[in-house]
Design an enzyme around this catalytic site. Structure first.
Site, mmCIF file in Angstrom:
data_model
loop_
_atom_site.group_PDB
_atom_site.id
_atom_site.type_symbol
_atom_site.label_atom_id
_atom_site.label_comp_id
_atom_site.label_asym_id
_atom_site.label_seq_id
_atom_site.Cartn_x
_atom_site.Cartn_y
_atom_site.Cartn_z
ATOM 1 N N SER A 540 1.466 29.901 61.339
ATOM 2 C CA SER A 540 2.272 30.040 62.542
ATOM 3 C C SER A 540 2.771 28.655 62.977
ATOM 4 C CB SER A 540 1.457 30.740 63.634
ATOM 5 O OG SER A 540 2.287 31.182 64.677
ATOM 6 N N HIS A 660 1.584 39.444 61.703
ATOM 7 C CA HIS A 660 1.328 38.012 61.873
ATOM 8 C C HIS A 660 -0.111 37.643 61.515
ATOM 9 C CE1 HIS A 660 2.828 34.200 63.298
ATOM 10 N NE2 HIS A 660 1.802 34.033 64.096
#
Length: 703
Positions: A540, A660
Site C-alpha cells: 500500500s 487490498h
C-alpha cells in the site's frame, strides 16, 4: 537447480504525453489503466502465467507453503469489544479460512462460542466479517459482511442468544460506525450512497449518518448528519450510555478531526472543535466529555470538559503530554485505561476518570495491542496483545487484582505457531539529515548476523501509522531460515507523534524515502547483511515507499516485493477512493503539489537501461482502495527498462477474488506468502530450513 525465466509478454508502448502545469509527462502504459478492457485482461493472464511458471518452479515453495499455512493457522484473537456481561472478538484458529465472530462470558469461565462463521454461513471462503458493533447490553450485534476482499459491507443484525440474523439488511456500509440506543431498539450508523445512482467520480465518497430502527426496512431510515465539509469527510459516531448525547467525529485526512456534540433531548449543537489541524476522540462520561487530543500536544493529552460547555477553549488537561505517544483510551466504571507507545512499543496506564490516581498496567512483553475495550458496568478492560512471534491473544485486566492481567481462554485458540527462540532488538540509525530513526531487528537466537545473512527490510512511513511489534508468519519464516527481519520506524508514521507524521507527508514525503534508504545502507554498513542478501518489502503506502527506493537507488538491494501499491502519483487521485489521501500526499491538480509528487512518482522515474533489483509486484482485482492499475503500469515499465531482467526478473501477480488484503482466506494468504518468500529466497540464495523447537525468547536492547 537453475530456474527458467521466460521473457516478459509483449506490452504495447504508446506515445501518450500529457502537459501538466506546463510539464510534459509521458505515460506510455495509459492503456493498462482500464482493468475491464479485453486487451488488459489478456495481458494480465499472460503476466500471471509467466509469474506462475517461475514461482511454481522454485525448489522451496512447497516446504514454505506448509510451514506458512501452519503459522497462519496459529490461534489469534483481535478486535475485542465488551458489552454487558459478554466480551466479543474476531478469532481464527485451526481450519477456519476466515476470522469468526466469537463471544465469551465476562463472569463465568468457559470456552468462546462462535456466533458467525462467514465461510460456513455463505459457502464462500472469501466472505469476511469487516467490522462489528454489539448493543450496550450485548444482546444484539450489528456486523458487516463482504465477499471477494472488496470490503463493500452489507450490515446484518444478529440475535446473540439464538445466533440467528434478524431481517435487517443495509448495503453500502463500508467500515461502518454504529452507535446503539441503550435498549437496543435502534442505532445510528454510517453508509454510502447507492453506487448505481451517483456519478463514477463520487463512488466511495459522501459518507453520511443515518438512523435505523431494528426490524424496519432500511428504506425507512432517516438521515441524521450530512453536513460534510467535502465529499472525502469521514464521520464516525457514538452515543452516551443514556442515549441523550450524540458525538460526531468528522475526519478530514489523518491530521484533522472535527468534533460535534448534539443533545438529542434539547437539540443543542456544540461545535467542540472544527477547522483545526488536530486529532481528537471523545466519549461522554456522566455530565462531562472526556477525550484524547493532539491539540497543543503532538504526542497527545487527555482532556475533560462539562457537556454544557464542551468547546475546545474549555478543555482542561487531566493527563498531560509525555514522551510517549498517546494512541487511544477506554473508560470502565471507574477508570480510564490509556494506550500509549514509546517508539512503537505499547504501554497501558490506568487513571481515575478525572486523571488522578495513576497506575501502570504491566504488559506481558515487548509488543503492541490489536484491540482494547472497557466495561462500563465493571472496573475491567480487555485487550488483545501481540508481538513478532506471539499471535494476538486476549487478556483481561481488572482494577485491584494482585496481577495486572490474566490470560483469557487461550485453550480454544491453540495452533501450530512459532516453535523457535527469537531475539528482538530495537536499534537506532542516523538518517541523511542526522535525525535518529528507530528500527526493530528480529532474528532466531541461533543466528549470528553478518554479510552472508539474508535480511528483509520493511517500512510504511505514512498516515501516522506506527509499525509496532505484531505477529507475522513472514517474520517467523524468515527468522527460521536464518535471516533477519527489519522494521524501520521512519518519518510519516506515528512512532514519535504527530510531528513525526508531518515530517514525512506532503511536500516532506521524500524524507520518508530517505529514512528507508538510510536504513538499508545502515544494515549493510553495520555488517548485518549485504546488498546481494537484502530484500525490501512494502504494501500500500509501503509499496510506494519501496517503489521510490528502487527507482532512486537501484543498487540498494537484490530484490523488492511491492504489494497493492501506489506508484503513479500524477494520476493516483483519479481512481477509486484515492481522493481520501490528498491531505496526506497532495493534489496533482494543484501546480505546487504536482511538482513534489512528480519529483518522486516511481512510475515516472523508471529509466531504460538501468539494472534494477528483481521485483515482485502483487495486487488483486477486487482491491477497492488502491487501483491495480498502479502495479500493471509499473510492471510494464520495469520489464521494458530493466537491463538485468534476464536474471532479476520483474514479475506481476494479480490475484482474483481478493482485495487490498483484508478478509483474505488463509489458503490464499499461504499461497501468496509462499510465492513471495520462495522468490525472495531464490533471489537471495537462501534455502528453507526445518523449524527448530523451543519457546519464544525476547531480548529487547536498552534504548
Amino acid at each position: 537447480m537453475p530456474v527458467e525465466i521466460p521473457p516478459p509478454p509483449f506490452t504495447l508502448r504508446d506515445d501518450v504525453v500529457d502537459t501538466v502545469h506546463g510539464v510534459p509527462v509521458a505515460d506510455p502504459y495509459r492503456w493498462l489503466e482500464d482493468g475491464q478492457a479485453p486487451e488488459v485482461r489478456d495481458w494480465v493472464d499472460r503476466q500471471n502465467a509467466r509469474t506462475d511458471r517461475v514461482l511454481h518452479a522454485l525448489p522451496d515453495r512447497s516446504e514454505l507453503h506448509a510451514r506458512l499455512a501452519a503459522l497462519l493457522r496459529a490461534g489469534a484473537s483481535v478486535a475485542c469489544q465488551v458489552a454487558g456481561e459478554r466480551v466479543f472478538s474476531l478469532d481464527r484458529w485451526g481450519q477456519h479460512q476466515q476470522a469468526v465472530l466469537s463471544v465469551r462470558s465476562c463472569t463465568v469461565p468457559g470456552q468462546a462460542e462462535t456466533l458467525v462463521d462467514p465461510h460456513l454461513a455463505t459457502g464462500d471462503p472469501t466472505a469476511a466479517i469487516d467490522w462489528y458493533h454489539p448493543s450496550p447490553d450485548g444482546r444484539l450485534v450489528a456486523y458487516g459482511l463482504s465477499r471477494g476482499g472488496d470490503e463493500q459491507s452489507t450490515l446484518h443484525v444478529l440475535d446473540v442468544a439464538t445466533t440467528r440474523n434478524l431481517l435487517d439488511r443495509i448495503p453500502n456500509t463500508r467500515a461502518c460506525s454504529v452507535a446503539w440506543m441503550p435498549d437496543g431498539s435502534g442505532f445510528a450508523y454510517t453508509r454510502y450512497p447507492d453506487p448505481t445512482t451517483i456519478p463514477d467520480e463520487d463512488r466511495g465518497y459522501w459518507r453520511t449518518v443515518w438512523w435505523h430502527r431494528v426490524g424496519e426496512p432500511a428504506t425507512k431510515d432517516e438521515i441524521l448528519w450530512s453536513a460534510l465539509p467535502d465529499k472525502t469527510a469521514w464521520p464516525n459516531i457514538s452515543l452516551s450510555r443514556d442515549g441523550r448525547y450524540l458525538l460526531v467525529h468528522v475526519s478530514l485526512g489523518w491530521s484533522r478531526v472535527d468534533v460535534h456534540l448534539i443533545d438529542r433531548t434539547s437539540g443543542a449543537h456544540t461545535v467542540m472543535i472544527e477547522g483545526t489541524e488536530a486529532v481528537s476522540q471523545f466519549v461522554v462520561l456522566g455530565d462531562h466529555v472526556v477525550g484524547l487530543t493532539t491539540l497543543g500536544a503532538d504526542r497527545g493529552r487527555m482532556v475533560r470538559a462539562p457537556v454544557t460547555s464542551a468547546w475546545h477553549h474549555e478543555w482542561q488537561t487531566i493527563v498531560p503530554e509525555t514522551d510517549r505517544v498517546m494512541e487511544a483510551f477506554v473508560a470502565t466504571s471507574r477508570s480510564l485505561v490509556v494506550l500509549s507507545s514509546d517508539e512503537a512499543v505499547s504501554h497501558l496506564d490506568r487513571y481515575d476518570h478525572d486523571g488522578r490516581d495513576h497506575d501502570e498496567i504491566r504488559l506481558p512483553e515487548l509488543g503492541s495491542l490489536a484491540g482494547l475495550t472497557g466495561s462500563r458496568e465493571r472496573d475491567e478492560a480487555y485487550f488483545s496483545f501481540t508481538s513478532f512471534a506471539r499471535p494476538p491473544t486476549l487478556f483481561r485486566w481488572s482494577h485491584g487484582w494482585l496481577a495486572d492481567w490474566s490470560l483469557l481462554d487461550r485453550h480454544d485458540l491453540e495452533g501450530d505457531g512459532p516453535q523457535g527462540e527469537y531475539v528482538v532488538e530495537q536499534v537506532h540509525y542516523p538518517a541523511g539529515d542526522g535525525v535518529d530513526v528507530p528500527m526493530f531487528l528480529v532474528r532466531a537466537a541461533t543466528t549470528e548476523p553478518g554479510p552472508a545473512t539474508h535480511c528483509v527490510l520493511t517500512g510504511y512511513g505514512g498516515f501516522a501509522i506506527s509499525m509496532g511489534p505484531s505477529y507475522s508468519a513472514a517474520v517467523v519464516a524468515v527468522c527460521d531460515d536464518g535471516g533477519i527481519y527489519a522494521v524501520a520506524n521512519i518519518r510519516g508514521g506515528g512512532e514519535r507523534g504527530e510531528a513525526w507524521h508531518r515530517a514525512g507527508m506532503r511536500d516532506r514525503k521524500q524524507r520518508a524515502f530517505d529514512d528507508f534508504i538510510a536504513a538499508a545502507d545502515w544494515l549493510v554498513a553495520s555488517g548485518y547483511t549485504s546488498r546481494e542478501k537484502l530484500a525490501l518489502r512494502g504494501g500500500s503506502n509501503g509499496g510506494l515507499l519501496v517503489g521510490a527506493a528502487i527507482t532512486q537507488r537501484p543498487d540498494l538491494c537484490r530484490a523488492a516485493q511491492i504489494a497493492v501499491p501506489l506508484l503513479d502519483m500524477v494520476r493516483y487521485h483519479r481512481f477509486l477512493i484515492a481522493r481520501l489521501w490528498v491531505p496526506e500526499y497532495g493534489d496533482p491538480d494543484v501546480a505546487e503539489e504536482f511538482a513534489w509528487l512528480h519529483a518522486y512518482s516511481p512510475y515516472h522515474h523508471v529509466t531504460p537501461g538501468t539494472a534494477y533489483p528483481s521485483v515482485l509486484l502483487t495486487t488483486a482485482d477486487h482491491d477497492s482502495r488502491v487501483d491495480p492499475m498502479h502495479a500493471r503500469k509499473m510492471a510494464a515499465a520495469l520489464q521494458h527498462a530493466n537491463a538485468a531482467e534476464a536474471g532479476r526478473p520483474t514479475l506481476l501477480r494479480i490475484e482474483t477474488k481478493a482485495g487490498h488484503g483484508q478478509g483474505k482466506p488463509v489458503d490464499k494468504q499461504a499461497d501468496e506468502l509462499a510465492d513471495v518468500l520462495a522468490w525472495c529466497n531464490w533471489q537471495l540464495g537462501v534455502s528453507t530450513r526445518p523449524a527448530s523447537g523451543g519457546l519464544p525468547l525476547w531480548r529487547p536492547t536498552a534504548r
